[in-house]
Design a protein around this motif. Sequence first.
Motif, PDB file in Angstrom:
ATOM      1  N   ARG A  43       0.837  -1.200   0.000  1.00  0.00           N
ATOM      2  CA  ARG A  43       0.000   0.000   0.000  1.00  0.00           C
ATOM      3  C   ARG A  43       0.871   1.248   0.000  1.00  0.00           C
ATOM      4  O   ARG A  43       0.629   2.201  -0.746  1.00  0.00           O
ATOM      5  N   VAL A  44       1.905   1.228   0.794  1.00  0.00           N
ATOM      6  CA  VAL A  44       2.801   2.373   0.877  1.00  0.00           C
ATOM      7  C   VAL A  44       3.487   2.619  -0.462  1.00  0.00           C
ATOM      8  O   VAL A  44       3.632   3.751  -0.928  1.00  0.00           O
ATOM      9  N   LEU A  45       3.875   1.524  -1.094  1.00  0.00           N
ATOM     10  CA  LEU A  45       4.554   1.633  -2.382  1.00  0.00           C
ATOM     11  C   LEU A  45       3.683   2.361  -3.399  1.00  0.00           C
ATOM     12  O   LEU A  45       4.168   3.198  -4.167  1.00  0.00           O
ATOM     13  N   HIS A  46       2.397   2.052  -3.378  1.00  0.00           N
ATOM     14  CA  HIS A  46       1.478   2.712  -4.295  1.00  0.00           C
ATOM     15  C   HIS A  46       1.407   4.209  -4.029  1.00  0.00           C
ATOM     16  O   HIS A  46       1.378   5.013  -4.953  1.00  0.00           O
ATOM     17  N   GLU A  47       1.395   4.558  -2.775  1.00  0.00           N
ATOM     18  CA  GLU A  47       1.333   5.976  -2.432  1.00  0.00           C
ATOM     19  C   GLU A  47       2.546   6.725  -2.973  1.00  0.00           C
ATOM     20  O   GLU A  47       2.438   7.850  -3.453  1.00  0.00           O
ATOM     21  N   GLU A  48       3.701   6.091  -2.878  1.00  0.00           N
ATOM     22  CA  GLU A  48       4.923   6.767  -3.302  1.00  0.00           C
ATOM     23  C   GLU A  48       4.944   7.080  -4.786  1.00  0.00           C
ATOM     24  O   GLU A  48       5.611   8.020  -5.228  1.00  0.00           O
ATOM     25  N   ALA A  49       4.216   6.260  -5.530  1.00  0.00           N
ATOM     26  CA  ALA A  49       4.192   6.478  -6.973  1.00  0.00           C
ATOM     27  C   ALA A  49       3.541   7.807  -7.332  1.00  0.00           C
ATOM     28  O   ALA A  49       3.718   8.336  -8.428  1.00  0.00           O
ATOM     29  N   GLU A  50       2.778   8.346  -6.399  1.00  0.00           N
ATOM     30  CA  GLU A  50       2.033   9.575  -6.690  1.00  0.00           C
ATOM     31  C   GLU A  50       2.830  10.847  -6.419  1.00  0.00           C
ATOM     32  O   GLU A  50       2.350  11.944  -6.645  1.00  0.00           O
ATOM     33  N   LEU A  51       4.014  10.676  -5.885  1.00  0.00           N
ATOM     34  CA  LEU A  51       4.829  11.864  -5.615  1.00  0.00           C
ATOM     35  C   LEU A  51       5.329  12.456  -6.933  1.00  0.00           C
ATOM     36  O   LEU A  51       6.051  11.807  -7.687  1.00  0.00           O
ATOM     37  N   ASP A  52       4.948  13.707  -7.166  1.00  0.00           N
ATOM     38  CA  ASP A  52       5.288  14.316  -8.452  1.00  0.00           C
ATOM     39  C   ASP A  52       6.175  15.533  -8.245  1.00  0.00           C
ATOM     40  O   ASP A  52       5.700  16.628  -7.955  1.00  0.00           O
ATOM     41  N   ILE A  53       7.483  15.338  -8.380  1.00  0.00           N
ATOM     42  CA  ILE A  53       8.409  16.444  -8.109  1.00  0.00           C
ATOM     43  C   ILE A  53       9.447  16.627  -9.216  1.00  0.00           C
ATOM     44  O   ILE A  53      10.331  17.465  -9.096  1.00  0.00           O
ATOM     45  N   ASP A  54       9.288  15.867 -10.294  1.00  0.00           N
ATOM     46  CA  ASP A  54      10.355  15.865 -11.293  1.00  0.00           C
ATOM     47  C   ASP A  54      10.519  17.198 -12.012  1.00  0.00           C
ATOM     48  O   ASP A  54      11.601  17.546 -12.460  1.00  0.00           O
ATOM     49  N   GLY A  55       9.438  17.951 -12.091  1.00  0.00           N
ATOM     50  CA  GLY A  55       9.562  19.228 -12.811  1.00  0.00           C
ATOM     51  C   GLY A  55      10.062  20.377 -11.950  1.00  0.00           C
ATOM     52  O   GLY A  55      10.259  21.485 -12.438  1.00  0.00           O
ATOM     53  N   MET A  56      10.256  20.147 -10.667  1.00  0.00           N
ATOM     54  CA  MET A  56      10.584  21.251  -9.758  1.00  0.00           C
ATOM     55  C   MET A  56      12.076  21.569  -9.734  1.00  0.00           C
ATOM     56  O   MET A  56      12.909  20.761 -10.088  1.00  0.00           O
ATOM     57  N   MET A  57      12.370  22.769  -9.263  1.00  0.00           N
ATOM     58  CA  MET A  57      13.758  23.152  -8.999  1.00  0.00           C
ATOM     59  C   MET A  57      14.268  22.311  -7.829  1.00  0.00           C
ATOM     60  O   MET A  57      13.494  21.906  -6.965  1.00  0.00           O
ATOM     61  N   PRO A  58      15.559  22.084  -7.713  1.00  0.00           N
ATOM     62  CA  PRO A  58      16.089  21.175  -6.684  1.00  0.00           C
ATOM     63  C   PRO A  58      15.635  21.477  -5.266  1.00  0.00           C
ATOM     64  O   PRO A  58      15.176  20.593  -4.562  1.00  0.00           O
ATOM     65  N   GLU A  59      15.750  22.757  -4.831  1.00  0.00           N
ATOM     66  CA  GLU A  59      15.361  23.046  -3.447  1.00  0.00           C
ATOM     67  C   GLU A  59      13.891  22.750  -3.225  1.00  0.00           C
ATOM     68  O   GLU A  59      13.490  22.160  -2.217  1.00  0.00           O
TER      69      GLU A  59
END
Lengths: 226, 226, 226, 226
Positions: free
Chosen positions: C74-90
């Motif tokens: 269940r936790v693994l599925h939640e992690e897939a939803e993290l969307d940060i690839d387009g952001m600046m590093p900080e």
Amino acid sequence: MKDQQLRKSWKQDADGVKRDILSVAMAEFAESGLAGARIDAIAEKTKTSKRMIYYYFGDKEGLYIATLEAIFERVLHEEAELDIDGMMPEQALASFVEFVFDQHRNNPDLIRVVMNENILHAKYMQKSEIIGSQNVTLTRRLERIIERGQAQGVFREGIDPMFIYWQMQAQAFYNVSNRPSFSTKFSPKFFDKEGQAYLRAEMVDSILRYVRVCDDDDRARDGTTH
Amino acid sequence: MKDQQLRKSWKQDADGVKRDILSVAMAEFAESGLAGARIDAIAEKTKTSKRMIYYYFGDKEGLYIATLEAIFERVLHEEAELDIDGMMPEQALASFVEFVFDQHRNNPDLIRVVMNENILHAKYMQKSEIIGSQNVTLTRRLERIIERGQAQGVFREGIDPMFIYWQMQAQAFYNVSNRPSFSTKFSPKFFDKEGQAYLRAEMVDSILRYVRVCDDDDRARDGTTH
Amino acid sequence: MKDQQLRKSWKQDADGVKRDILSVAMAEFAESGLAGARIDAIAEKTKTSKRMIYYYFGDKEGLYIATLEAIFERVLHEEAELDIDGMMPEQALASFVEFVFDQHRNNPDLIRVVMNENILHAKYMQKSEIIGSQNVTLTRRLERIIERGQAQGVFREGIDPMFIYWQMQAQAFYNVSNRPSFSTKFSPKFFDKEGQAYLRAEMVDSILRYVRVCDDDDRARDGTTH
Amino acid sequence: MKDQQLRKSWKQDADGVKRDILSVAMAEFAESGLAGARIDAIAEKTKTSKRMIYYYFGDKEGLYIATLEAIFERVLHEEAELDIDGMMPEQALASFVEFVFDQHRNNPDLIRVVMNENILHAKYMQKSEIIGSQNVTLTRRLERIIERGQAQGVFREGIDPMFIYWQMQAQAFYNVSNRPSFSTKFSPKFFDKEGQAYLRAEMVDSILRYVRVCDDDDRARDGTTH
DNA sequence: TATGAATGAGGCTTCATTCAT
DNA sequence: AATGAATGAAGCCTCATTCAT
């Protein structure tokens, strides 16, 4: 209370310690019975230690028997105070009944200890030599009342004083012993102050009606209405 | 009433096992009380194991309460068989008294369990919802007997049926409960076959004399012979 | 939810039963641990019977392991939803931290089950083949954020992404796991709504300060003030 | 401090027995938790008997609470030995962090007992009157370090000492508590000798970077690089 | 697939009593 | 005369698991 002056230098005299233990034991055995009472609980409420209980009374049964005898002795003293010899038979009998009723009512500890004894088939009462030979006095006095009443023609013939004594005991005892169950199963109405007064009066009335001469005594035996 | 036929094919017989446990428990609790009874002892006398007692009754208290309720239910059934409605009032009352006397005498287990309950201040009887609401029937029937007797002019006015019931119970109960102590302290003479017959007869007589109209009723209240 | 139509004639499909059992088991194991959880308690809260638990999962350990794996999945599925690839590093790192913080905070059951596993020295996690090979994804993504930050010159060199991950985990986990003891021993002030927001913000700040380039980096290593 | 000399002649040594039991209990509760620990197992590893555990501690919970309190007391004593008052703020803070890290690392029993307490929602810590009022000293000392650093201009404003304490605790605790699961799920690399040294150093560095004044503090709050 | 009944092993706790000084 | 420490036997109850149908 007696010879404390002689022993003042001791912290506690042996009799005092024994009496202290006994009075605590009485309350515990009355509340919980022989099996239910706890030596630890008794020791804690005592001024002394658990070891002293064993020192003075040997074991739990020894303490229990000592308690039993102490209670019956106390009751015996109370009975000596009943003063009815100068009364007319009916009045004497009424006072006798009231005395038995009150005596039971005022000694719930006695009742509870006897209840417990009966559960144990009176095993320890039988062991005691003191208890068996006690209550001759009171039954004798009842016999004499009945005899006087019969001589005066106010009580009928064919009465067994022991039965009357049994009947009194039954009611006086039951009034205390079975109060919890009777209240729960039937009604608590006899156990407040007024209820108790009523019960006491009717008990007297009932026994007087039982001994009194009545014209229709021929009806009494077969239970028919002629 | 049940679907036992559907289950006949099962080796297991839950109701039978429960009944078996209960009947053993009744004897043990009657003999030793709640505290004194041993689950191990009960289990050994049972067809099943100690574990099943916990399976069906939860714990010792659960078993005890179930026993209590089973006993009172049994008594209730017995009472339904009392057939006195066609009798004349005196005869009906006499039979009623005899029934109560016999009922107690024939159910020493009941008596002992109730004794134990009273030592526990009827704690578990109060918990049970079954027990409290039971004994209306019997007291109602007694009321009706008294009313009929009064209507026919054979019973006097001013009688509380509940008091008569209380008095009967007291004697019938005491006869069983306190037999050991009474025998020991006073006399065993009432407890052989003849003694019991005598007690039973006098109990009836005593109660009839209590309710019966008597010419001299003016004497009754003050206890004097004028 | 899937092929219920095909099985409509059945009262319950196997998967449904298993899922039902698992969800109950998760709550029980989370609350009480492996040793503390009761098969009976689980069975009772289930739509089916105790026997089914053994049918599907073999024994208590089997059910426990199945629960463990279900939780991690269940936790693994939640992690897939993290969307940060387009952001600046900080920003990406900040979001990452917040995600980890929230993920723990929103899955107290997971935390409690892992706590229990650690008490058991992760015995059952080690047995499971699923769990060990899971969390590569998330740590990889963190590595990439760090690398991007370093390439852009906003993050300093000499950072171990795994340490940052460890540090996040430590705080996010501890925030849930040790809330009871920390509240009791020190202060509950971090555990109301505002306190949690503060903790979350400072966690982000702290990690950003840790990775950020700073002029005085020469001071950092020896802990002196020059 | 005690009158042990007076009692030296006794064969019995109550305090020694109690301490013996406690030390065994500590290990058992640490290993298995309250529910999992076995009184029998504890008793066997003790110099005395199972009965004595009940004699001195009442029941399992009593022993558990005594264990809990003994552990926290031991920790309290350790904390008294931290000597940092003469150091410069950065050095003092670094030593403080190292002390907390080492203290946790060297007391795995404490950690495991606290883990167990947290699974029980700190139920027994809350019951204890000793534990709640303890750790004022250590947090006070941390406050003073921060204040000194701020006064000297080496630490920035707007720092909550309690948060730093929380953060230290989180990492120091997690380092021990979650070692099994972290090793299994991610990597064991932080848990050998070098790994631990690295973790400890980075923890210090991270916290120093958090408190230190930095030119670019305007960047800190919004997380952008403009 | 499903279920109520059954169980043995082992857990915690209590009790009256004795020991050593 | 007095006491705190110690004890073995026995009590109640719980648990995961299996059986019979």
